[in-house]
Design a protein around this motif. Structure first.
Motif, PDB file in Angstrom:
ATOM      1  N   ALA A   1       8.613   1.762  -0.671  1.00  0.00           N
ATOM      2  CA  ALA A   1       8.553   1.264   0.707  1.00  0.00           C
ATOM      3  C   ALA A   1       8.317   2.395   1.707  1.00  0.00           C
ATOM      4  CB  ALA A   1       9.846   0.516   1.051  1.00  0.00           C
TER       5      ALA A   1
ATOM      6  N   LYS B   1       4.714   3.674   1.669  1.00  0.00           N
ATOM      7  CA  LYS B   1       3.893   2.747   2.453  1.00  0.00           C
ATOM      8  C   LYS B   1       4.090   2.982   3.949  1.00  0.00           C
ATOM      9  CE  LYS B   1       2.827  -2.211   2.822  1.00  0.00           C
ATOM     10  NZ  LYS B   1       2.930  -2.333   4.282  1.00  0.00           N
TER      11      LYS B   1
ATOM     12  N   SER C   1       2.676   6.359   5.111  1.00  0.00           N
ATOM     13  CA  SER C   1       1.215   6.372   5.079  1.00  0.00           C
ATOM     14  C   SER C   1       0.657   5.647   6.308  1.00  0.00           C
ATOM     15  CB  SER C   1       0.692   5.726   3.791  1.00  0.00           C
ATOM     16  OG  SER C   1       0.897   4.327   3.787  1.00  0.00           O
ATOM     17  N   GLU C   2       1.372   4.605   6.755  1.00  0.00           N
ATOM     18  CA  GLU C   2       0.949   3.887   7.960  1.00  0.00           C
ATOM     19  C   GLU C   2       1.172   4.734   9.211  1.00  0.00           C
ATOM     20  OE1 GLU C   2       3.301   0.376   7.660  1.00  0.00           O
ATOM     21  OE2 GLU C   2       1.961  -0.606   6.220  1.00  0.00           O
TER      22      GLU C   2
ATOM     23  N   VAL D   1      -3.297   5.110   5.146  1.00  0.00           N
ATOM     24  CA  VAL D   1      -2.956   3.920   4.367  1.00  0.00           C
ATOM     25  C   VAL D   1      -3.616   3.918   2.999  1.00  0.00           C
ATOM     26  CG1 VAL D   1      -3.133   1.400   4.277  1.00  0.00           C
ATOM     27  CG2 VAL D   1      -2.509   2.541   6.422  1.00  0.00           C
TER      28      VAL D   1
ATOM     29  N   GLY E   1      -1.900   6.267   0.734  1.00  0.00           N
ATOM     30  CA  GLY E   1      -0.600   5.720   0.345  1.00  0.00           C
ATOM     31  C   GLY E   1      -0.745   4.667  -0.729  1.00  0.00           C
ATOM     32  N   GLU E   2      -1.731   3.790  -0.578  1.00  0.00           N
ATOM     33  CA  GLU E   2      -1.962   2.734  -1.567  1.00  0.00           C
ATOM     34  C   GLU E   2      -2.336   3.322  -2.923  1.00  0.00           C
ATOM     35  OE1 GLU E   2      -4.938   0.368   0.305  1.00  0.00           O
ATOM     36  OE2 GLU E   2      -3.506  -0.799   1.483  1.00  0.00           O
TER      37      GLU E   2
ATOM     38  N   ILE F   1       0.866   4.762  -4.456  1.00  0.00           N
ATOM     39  CA  ILE F   1       1.736   3.695  -4.944  1.00  0.00           C
ATOM     40  C   ILE F   1       1.189   3.108  -6.244  1.00  0.00           C
ATOM     41  CG2 ILE F   1       2.546   1.344  -4.478  1.00  0.00           C
ATOM     42  CD1 ILE F   1       2.772   2.179  -1.508  1.00  0.00           C
TER      43      ILE F   1
END
Length: 223
Positions: A50, A53, A56-57, A62, A65-66, A69
């Motif tokens: 979490a 995520k 990263s935002e 983003v 981050g994706e 993950i």
């Protein structure tokens, strides 16, 4: 733990990332100086995902981050897929210079064990009033649970506390009655993976615990 908050304020950062339970006392000072602050809790694997995520935002990364993950999830899935569906029973002891407690599923080791499908026999126990990750320790209760495996996390002088616990196991008949002791399945977990939050190294912590619990499946772990 102990930072010079005046120096932080003098830097006039765009954002301060604080850790819940450690930096709470500094928040009013930061807010009074119009410095944005975000307080995060990051203990379990789900909380780590979490926060990757979230950060990263915040940093406008983003896609990165994706990707990170996805990499973490793949590593965890690969480990889980090698393990038996019927998990072994465990108890996780937490040893300090003052006392011994038992870890619940909200601790780092507890979260790791849960994801691996290991059955924490203390999971339904009532947490300590001052620590939701722990429940009181009782040798009598440990004997009644009689787990297949005992994991031990240590906070403090590792060698001294480890030797103290090993000595008690050898000299106390109650310990000798435990199947985990009889089968030499008492394992001391590394501090950097199971006491300090492993963060992006969570898959490494999972692989370490999996090797200890299932050496016949995933390879030999170090006791």
């Amino acid at each position: 733990y102990n930072i010079n908050i005046e120096k932080v304020v003098a830097l006039q950062p765009d954002l301060v990332i604080a850790y819940q339970g450690i930096h709470d006392k500094f928040i009013p000072i930061l807010e009074a100086n119009n410095i944005p602050v975000i307080v995060i809790k990051m203990k379990t694997y789900d909380e780590v995902i979490a926060k990757v995520k979230l950060l990263s935002e915040i940093t406008n990364n983003v896609a990165k981050g994706e990707k990170l993950i996805k990499s973490l999830e793949e590593k965890v899935s690969n480990i889980k897929n090698t393990l038996p569906t019927e998990g072994k029973s465990i108890v996780i002891l937490h040893s300090t210079a003052r006392d011994v407690t038992v870890e619940l599923e909200s601790s780092i080791a507890g979260s790791t064990a849960k994801i691996l499908g290991l059955k924490n026999l203390a999971a339904d126990s009532e947490a300590l009033s001052n620590n939701i990750e722990m429940t009181p320790y009782s040798l009598e209760k440990l004997v009644s649970m009689n787990p297949e495996i005992i994991f031990v996390t240590i906070m403090g002088k590792e060698a001294d506390l480890k030797n103290k616990m090993i000595s008690e196991m050898k000299n106390n008949p109650a310990w000798a009655s435990l199947q985990a002791v009889q089968k030499n399945q008492v394992y001391f977990l590394e501090q950097d993976l199971f006491q300090l939050n492993p963060g992006l190294r969570y898959p490494e912590a999972m692989e370490k615990m999996a090797k200890l619990a299932y050496p016949e499946v995933i390879g030999d772990g170090n006791k």
